[in-house]
Design a protein around this motif. Sequence first.
Motif, PDB file in Angstrom:
ATOM      1  N   ARG A 258      -8.956  -5.719  -7.224  1.00 34.74           N
ATOM      2  CA  ARG A 258      -7.999  -5.219  -6.079  1.00 34.74           C
ATOM      3  C   ARG A 258      -7.932  -6.357  -5.146  1.00 34.74           C
ATOM      4  NH1 ARG A 258      -7.905   0.402  -6.530  1.00 34.74           N
ATOM      5  NH2 ARG A 258      -7.737   0.808  -4.096  1.00 34.74           N
ATOM      6  N   VAL A 259      -6.846  -6.185  -4.546  1.00 33.48           N
ATOM      7  CA  VAL A 259      -6.207  -7.363  -3.489  1.00 33.48           C
ATOM      8  C   VAL A 259      -5.606  -6.653  -2.328  1.00 33.48           C
ATOM      9  CG1 VAL A 259      -5.765  -8.952  -5.451  1.00 33.48           C
ATOM     10  CG2 VAL A 259      -4.013  -7.483  -4.553  1.00 33.48           C
ATOM     11  N   PRO A 260      -5.555  -7.598  -1.224  1.00 37.31           N
ATOM     12  CA  PRO A 260      -5.131  -7.187  -0.001  1.00 37.31           C
ATOM     13  C   PRO A 260      -3.685  -6.467  -0.152  1.00 37.31           C
ATOM     14  CG  PRO A 260      -6.222  -9.144   0.420  1.00 37.31           C
ATOM     15  CD  PRO A 260      -6.399  -8.935  -1.054  1.00 37.31           C
ATOM     16  N   ALA A 261      -3.128  -5.273   0.493  1.00 33.56           N
ATOM     17  CA  ALA A 261      -1.950  -4.962   0.063  1.00 33.56           C
ATOM     18  C   ALA A 261      -0.982  -5.882   1.113  1.00 33.56           C
ATOM     19  CB  ALA A 261      -1.966  -3.572   0.879  1.00 33.56           C
ATOM     20  N   SER A 262       0.192  -6.190   0.730  1.00 35.54           N
ATOM     21  CA  SER A 262       0.961  -7.003   1.249  1.00 35.54           C
ATOM     22  C   SER A 262       1.592  -6.371   2.317  1.00 35.54           C
ATOM     23  CB  SER A 262       2.333  -7.205   0.147  1.00 35.54           C
ATOM     24  OG  SER A 262       2.878  -5.932   0.094  1.00 35.54           O
TER      25      SER A 262
ATOM     26  N   ALA B 190       0.627  -1.081   0.004  1.00 44.08           N
ATOM     27  CA  ALA B 190       0.152  -0.047   0.083  1.00 44.08           C
ATOM     28  C   ALA B 190       0.817   1.228   0.142  1.00 44.08           C
ATOM     29  CB  ALA B 190      -0.734   0.064   1.156  1.00 44.08           C
TER      30      ALA B 190
ATOM     31  N   ARG C 151      -4.480  -4.881  -8.321  1.00 47.11           N
ATOM     32  CA  ARG C 151      -3.399  -5.981  -8.840  1.00 47.11           C
ATOM     33  C   ARG C 151      -2.539  -5.526  -9.689  1.00 47.11           C
ATOM     34  NH1 ARG C 151      -2.508 -11.266 -11.002  1.00 47.11           N
ATOM     35  NH2 ARG C 151      -3.716 -10.947 -12.651  1.00 47.11           N
TER      36      ARG C 151
ATOM     37  N   ASP D 103      -0.224  -4.366   4.381  1.00 44.91           N
ATOM     38  CA  ASP D 103      -1.504  -3.984   5.198  1.00 44.91           C
ATOM     39  C   ASP D 103      -2.481  -4.657   4.806  1.00 44.91           C
ATOM     40  OD1 ASP D 103      -3.439  -3.168   6.919  1.00 44.91           O
ATOM     41  OD2 ASP D 103      -3.014  -0.646   6.599  1.00 44.91           O
ATOM     42  N   PRO D 104      -3.017  -5.937   5.026  1.00 49.06           N
ATOM     43  CA  PRO D 104      -4.023  -6.581   4.483  1.00 49.06           C
ATOM     44  C   PRO D 104      -5.258  -6.076   4.661  1.00 49.06           C
ATOM     45  CG  PRO D 104      -2.700  -8.240   5.757  1.00 49.06           C
ATOM     46  CD  PRO D 104      -2.094  -6.781   5.865  1.00 49.06           C
ATOM     47  N   SER D 105      -5.566  -4.959   5.494  1.00 48.41           N
ATOM     48  CA  SER D 105      -6.825  -4.322   5.498  1.00 48.41           C
ATOM     49  C   SER D 105      -6.904  -3.269   4.403  1.00 48.41           C
ATOM     50  CB  SER D 105      -6.720  -3.684   7.108  1.00 48.41           C
ATOM     51  OG  SER D 105      -6.087  -2.282   7.103  1.00 48.41           O
ATOM     52  N   VAL D 106      -5.862  -2.963   3.702  1.00 48.63           N
ATOM     53  CA  VAL D 106      -5.957  -1.970   2.620  1.00 48.63           C
ATOM     54  C   VAL D 106      -5.975  -2.935   1.348  1.00 48.63           C
ATOM     55  CG1 VAL D 106      -4.938  -0.174   1.402  1.00 48.63           C
ATOM     56  CG2 VAL D 106      -4.673  -0.219   3.828  1.00 48.63           C
ATOM     57  N   ARG D 107      -6.944  -2.539   0.233  1.00 48.93           N
ATOM     58  CA  ARG D 107      -6.890  -3.146  -0.888  1.00 48.93           C
ATOM     59  C   ARG D 107      -6.300  -2.183  -2.016  1.00 48.93           C
ATOM     60  NH1 ARG D 107      -9.600  -7.767  -0.540  1.00 48.93           N
ATOM     61  NH2 ARG D 107     -10.009  -7.983  -2.834  1.00 48.93           N
TER      62      ARG D 107
END
Length: 189
Positions: free
Chosen positions: A153-157, A109, A166, A159-163
């Motif tokens: 859109r995928v979970p950020a590496s 992110a 890809r 911060d998985p709470s942020v998309r």
Amino acid sequence: MSPAPSALRIVHDPLPYEARLDARALDRIDLAVIHCTELPDLATARRYGEEVRYGSGTGNSGHYYVDRDGAVHQYVALERVAHHVRGHNARSVGIELVNRGRYPHWLAAAHQAMDEPYPDAQIDALVALLRHLRATLPALRLVAGHEDLDTERVPASDDPSVRVPRKRDPGPLFPWERVLRAVELERLR
């Protein structure tokens, strides 16, 4: 000024698994997809392209790679389906522009900026290649960016709470207006 299609020099350097890729008729290709490698250089892009990722013994690669200096390399014959964009491979030709993009933290992110400009020599070579393909492929009428076709859109590496997207290539610095003015292709979004 872009070079004339006849001035285009393409270095043919097939990937080791090219013959394993599905065959297709050239008259089925109606779309060119512009990517950036999101890697530091052409040699690294080649290594990534050679990696086998599928049970078929093939991997991810575009058909053409355009280096920053305008050198054009063909890794996959047009008669073969390269793996470069989900859902559109069978109908498209993949063109990869060497550009670091979000490398090496593609999905972080905090690292979504794509701030490397595309050099004039690279864009001139891309225009010459698109003109060449337009003259070679009877059905080619459309062009798109990878980001136009893969909008997941995928979970950020980090911060998985942020998309995060890809795919973002070719990115905000790609000169769409310049390219579209120079070629007879319509942008597909």
